[in-house]
Design a protein around this motif. Structure first.
Motif, PDB file in Angstrom:
ATOM      1  N   PHE A   1      25.793   3.532  35.317  1.00  0.00           N
ATOM      2  CA  PHE A   1      26.677   4.497  34.653  1.00  0.00           C
ATOM      3  C   PHE A   1      27.146   5.585  35.609  1.00  0.00           C
ATOM      4  N   VAL A   2      28.333   6.087  35.298  1.00  0.00           N
ATOM      5  CA  VAL A   2      28.784   7.376  35.804  1.00  0.00           C
ATOM      6  C   VAL A   2      28.896   8.287  34.590  1.00  0.00           C
ATOM      7  N   GLY A   3      28.211   9.418  34.635  1.00  0.00           N
ATOM      8  CA  GLY A   3      28.284  10.389  33.543  1.00  0.00           C
ATOM      9  C   GLY A   3      29.119  11.582  33.969  1.00  0.00           C
TER      10      GLY A   3
ATOM     11  N   GLY B   1      27.160  15.404  28.386  1.00  0.00           N
ATOM     12  CA  GLY B   1      26.345  16.511  27.887  1.00  0.00           C
ATOM     13  C   GLY B   1      25.159  16.790  28.785  1.00  0.00           C
ATOM     14  N   ALA B   2      24.287  17.665  28.339  1.00  0.00           N
ATOM     15  CA  ALA B   2      23.083  17.984  29.110  1.00  0.00           C
ATOM     16  C   ALA B   2      21.999  16.944  28.892  1.00  0.00           C
ATOM     17  N   ASN B   3      22.174  16.065  27.889  1.00  0.00           N
ATOM     18  CA  ASN B   3      21.114  15.120  27.516  1.00  0.00           C
ATOM     19  C   ASN B   3      21.181  13.790  28.237  1.00  0.00           C
ATOM     20  N   CYS B   4      22.376  13.407  28.736  1.00  0.00           N
ATOM     21  CA  CYS B   4      22.555  12.157  29.500  1.00  0.00           C
ATOM     22  C   CYS B   4      22.091  10.929  28.708  1.00  0.00           C
ATOM     23  N   ILE B   5      22.194  10.993  27.390  1.00  0.00           N
ATOM     24  CA  ILE B   5      21.498  10.012  26.569  1.00  0.00           C
ATOM     25  C   ILE B   5      22.090   8.607  26.647  1.00  0.00           C
ATOM     26  N   TYR B   6      23.422   8.479  26.670  1.00  0.00           N
ATOM     27  CA  TYR B   6      23.997   7.138  26.721  1.00  0.00           C
ATOM     28  C   TYR B   6      23.664   6.412  28.024  1.00  0.00           C
ATOM     29  N   PRO B   7      23.822   7.044  29.190  1.00  0.00           N
ATOM     30  CA  PRO B   7      23.413   6.364  30.423  1.00  0.00           C
ATOM     31  C   PRO B   7      21.932   6.010  30.448  1.00  0.00           C
TER      32      PRO B   7
ATOM     33  N   LYS C   1      18.147  25.268  26.099  1.00  0.00           N
ATOM     34  CA  LYS C   1      18.300  25.840  24.766  1.00  0.00           C
ATOM     35  C   LYS C   1      19.777  25.880  24.369  1.00  0.00           C
ATOM     36  N   ASN C   2      20.028  25.543  23.116  1.00  0.00           N
ATOM     37  CA  ASN C   2      21.354  25.599  22.495  1.00  0.00           C
ATOM     38  C   ASN C   2      22.292  24.484  22.941  1.00  0.00           C
ATOM     39  N   TYR C   3      21.795  23.488  23.662  1.00  0.00           N
ATOM     40  CA  TYR C   3      22.618  22.314  23.964  1.00  0.00           C
ATOM     41  C   TYR C   3      22.358  21.232  22.927  1.00  0.00           C
ATOM     42  N   LEU C   4      23.344  20.372  22.742  1.00  0.00           N
ATOM     43  CA  LEU C   4      23.299  19.359  21.692  1.00  0.00           C
ATOM     44  C   LEU C   4      22.108  18.428  21.870  1.00  0.00           C
ATOM     45  N   CYS C   5      21.358  18.249  20.778  1.00  0.00           N
ATOM     46  CA  CYS C   5      20.180  17.381  20.780  1.00  0.00           C
ATOM     47  C   CYS C   5      20.515  16.121  19.985  1.00  0.00           C
ATOM     48  N   PRO C   6      20.778  15.010  20.644  1.00  0.00           N
ATOM     49  CA  PRO C   6      21.322  13.832  19.964  1.00  0.00           C
ATOM     50  C   PRO C   6      20.262  13.015  19.239  1.00  0.00           C
ATOM     51  N   PRO C   7      20.597  12.422  18.097  1.00  0.00           N
ATOM     52  CA  PRO C   7      19.670  11.503  17.424  1.00  0.00           C
ATOM     53  C   PRO C   7      19.641  10.167  18.174  1.00  0.00           C
ATOM     54  N   ILE C   8      18.477   9.766  18.640  1.00  0.00           N
ATOM     55  CA  ILE C   8      18.349   8.565  19.463  1.00  0.00           C
ATOM     56  C   ILE C   8      18.799   7.288  18.738  1.00  0.00           C
TER      57      ILE C   8
END
Length: 316
Positions: A137-139, A120-126, A77-84
């Motif tokens: 990737f290294v995140g 971030g908490a989402n790890c979206i780019y990797p 909760k409250n962590y950034l939610c990225p647009p895919i």
């Protein structure tokens, strides 16, 4: 009554899977929890409330399951939610950049190693880079909780365990120091830096964003929490320009260990100062790649210290 909207988002990269309108029937079939967030707007088109982070999170889950075979993904909760779709564009433009010195061929496979600064908490780019091009990737992040959540995502998706490793940056004033060690060779670095210089500035920006998405909604009293995002994700001392300036100066120390250093630049007015800083460190090549996502325009600034010959002989 629902109408069919087959219009394309032509401003997205040509290889982006999300150029067409979302197929909510397909997405809901893969992620049933999305159904409660989908409604028909005044134009008769199925959509979600994009100012609601819980709705966006459900949409992300459905997109990751449907198109990228990521079966388990969540953020605290409250962590950034990225647009895919927008995050996917960065990956595709990086692929084009790498192809320029690879005989026009996009390099694929685990030998391509990216460093994601502020994952971030989402790890979206990797996640996306691994799913689309099979890159490794290294995140990194300064936030321990964010790193721990990324670890949970990776453990829950066995296909990611060999592709993504994580490292916490324990000194927030540094970006590459403590992360890049002498034997490392990164194909690229990437970063979506904190936009703002203070919590107040972030709050005002989020208020404007919500107002644009829901012009008739006057009830949002905590817009930053509404969108999600921790301090380190949204703002830092010096804001975007301060973060990128630090990144540029540090990159000199690792000039031979990375083919391309790259970063998103959200604010066009920051470009002039960024170019001046880059000129001081004397890179071999600087490129600016324009991107457009919806009503928002952004760009990638990329630089390398390697000559054309060194770039062409880089081993992928």
């Amino acid at each position: 009554m629902k109408t069919t909207d087959n219009s394309e988002k032509n401003n997205l990269h040509s290889r982006n899977l999300h150029r067409s309108r979302y197929d909510f029937e397909l997405l809901i079939s893969n992620c049933p929890e999305l159904k409660t967030s989908v409604f028909i707007n005044q134009h008769g088109i199925e959509t979600i409330d994009f100012s609601n982070p819980l709705a966006v999170k459900k949409l992300n889950k459905a997109l990751l399951q449907t198109y990228y075979d990521i079966q388990s993904w969540d953020i605290p909760k409250n962590y950034l939610c990225p647009p895919i779709p927008g995050r996917t564009d960065y990956i595709h433009y990086l692929a084009d950049l790498l192809a320029e010195t690879n005989n026009g061929n996009i390099p694929v496979g685990s030998s391509v190693l990216g460093l994601d600064i502020g994952t971030g908490a989402n790890c979206i780019y990797p996640i996306l880079g691994s799913a689309i091009y099979n890159w490794s990737f290294v995140g990194t992040d300064i936030d321990k909780k964010a790193i721990e959540n990324c670890s949970k995502i990776i453990e829950a998706n066995p296909k990611l365990t060999e592709a993504i490793s994580l490292q916490q940056q324990r000194e927030s004033r540094f970006i590459f120091k403590n992360i890049i060690i002498p034997e490392d060779r990164f194909t690229f670095t990437m970063c979506n830096p904190p936009f703002h210089a203070s919590a107040e500035e972030a709050n005002k920006s989020a208020s404007r964003k919500i107002s644009n998405l829901n012009p008739n909604d006057k009830k949002n009293t905590n817009p930053v929490l509404n969108f999600g995002g921790q301090n380190a994700e949204l703002w830092c001392n010096g804001g975007e320009i301060g973060f990128i300036t630090q990144m540029i100066y540090e990159s000199v120390k690792y000039a031979s260990q990375c083919l391309w250093f790259t970063t998103l630049v959200s604010k066009k007015e920051n470009l002039s100062a960024i170019y001046k800083t880059l000129k001081k460190v004397n890179p071999a090549v600087v490129k600016t790649i324009d991107m457009a996502q919806g009503q928002k325009t952004s760009r990638i600034v990329a630089w390398t210290f390697l000559s054309n010959t060194e770039q062409e002989t880089w081993k992928f």
